[in-house]
Design an enzyme around this catalytic site. Structure first.
Site: not given
Length: 253
Positions: A13-14, A17-19, A151
């Protein structure tokens, strides 16, 4: 560790982009078919072009149970199995105590906590012994900087999920672990530094963040991808219920 995921099917998931993208790319490079989810089809299409022919993108909101159930239905229809889930989708919405709004709280916990639950819960019944679930945490779970309480709290919550889930699923042969990066050199990090300090100060900001770690630098997304590969592979077959910090030693000091 080449081909350690040969023939495996993974959901990240997610992953646009990025990690998340780095993990998906590492998985496909090591033999897996990978389904990534994110909120925008355009971003998914760009990510799949990077991942290659073994990548598929599906639009889904992790905080919506029906979205994630639909993702897994598509995965099972195409592949007939599910071996690994990486619950990577997350966000940060910060503010010191006294300034936190209801909207900030809901947005953070809906994605970082409810989103993890709804990513994992419908996946477990589809997985067989040897299946692996990796939740992307953060050093903020134990050492949140000033202004990052919601967070940090959200990441601490998913660490406690794991403590319970390994007991709930005892005997299934499914492993659960948390992978918690420290500061990682991503486009979003650089954008945040540019917004805060100006474009000409980005490199100095990256260097400064790394100076506080025993490693003397921040990490790369590829390094996090390699740790995720280890946790998804048989090389970590006796590791479950732990939080692994990939942070250059930050949480050790």
């Amino acid at each position: 560790m080449k081909n350690t995921l040969e023939g495996k099917v993974a959901v990240v998931t997610g992953g646009a982009s990025g990690i998340g993208l780095a993990i998906a790319k590492t998985f496909t490079e090591n033999g897996a078919s990978v389904i990534i989810t994110d909120l925008q089809q355009e971003n998914l299409d760009k990510a799949v072009a990077v991942i290659g022919k073994d990548g598929i993108g599906i639009v889904a909101n992790v905080s919506k149970l029906k979205d994630m159930e639909a993702v897994y239905q598509q995965v099972m229809a195409k592949f007939g199995k599910l071996d690994t889930v990486v619950a990577n989708a997350g966000l940060g919405d910060h503010g010191p105590l006294g300034t936190i709004t209801e909207e900030q709280y809901d947005r953070t916990f809906n994605t970082n906590v409810k989103g993890v639950l709804f990513t994992v819960q419908p996946a477990v019944p589809l997985m067989k012994p040897g299946g692996t679930i990796i939740i992307i945490g953060s050093t903020g779970s134990v050492n949140p900087p000033r202004g990052m309480s919601i967070y940090g709290g959200s990441k601490a919550a998913v660490r406690n999920f794991i403590r319970s889930w390994v007991q709930d699923t005892k005997g299934t042969g499914i492993r659960f672990n948390v992978l918690s990066p420290g500061a990682i050199d991503t486009e979003s990090l650089r954008n945040a530094l540019e917004k805060a300090h100006g474009r000409d100060q980005v490199e100095a900001g990256v260097k400064s963040m790394g100076a506080d770690t025993p490693a003397g630098r921040i990490g790369t997304t590829d390094e996090i991808g390699q740790v995720a590969l280890f946790l998804a592979s048989e090389a970590s077959s006796f590791i479950t219920g732990v939080e692994i910090f990939a942070d250059g030693g930050l949480t050790a000091i």
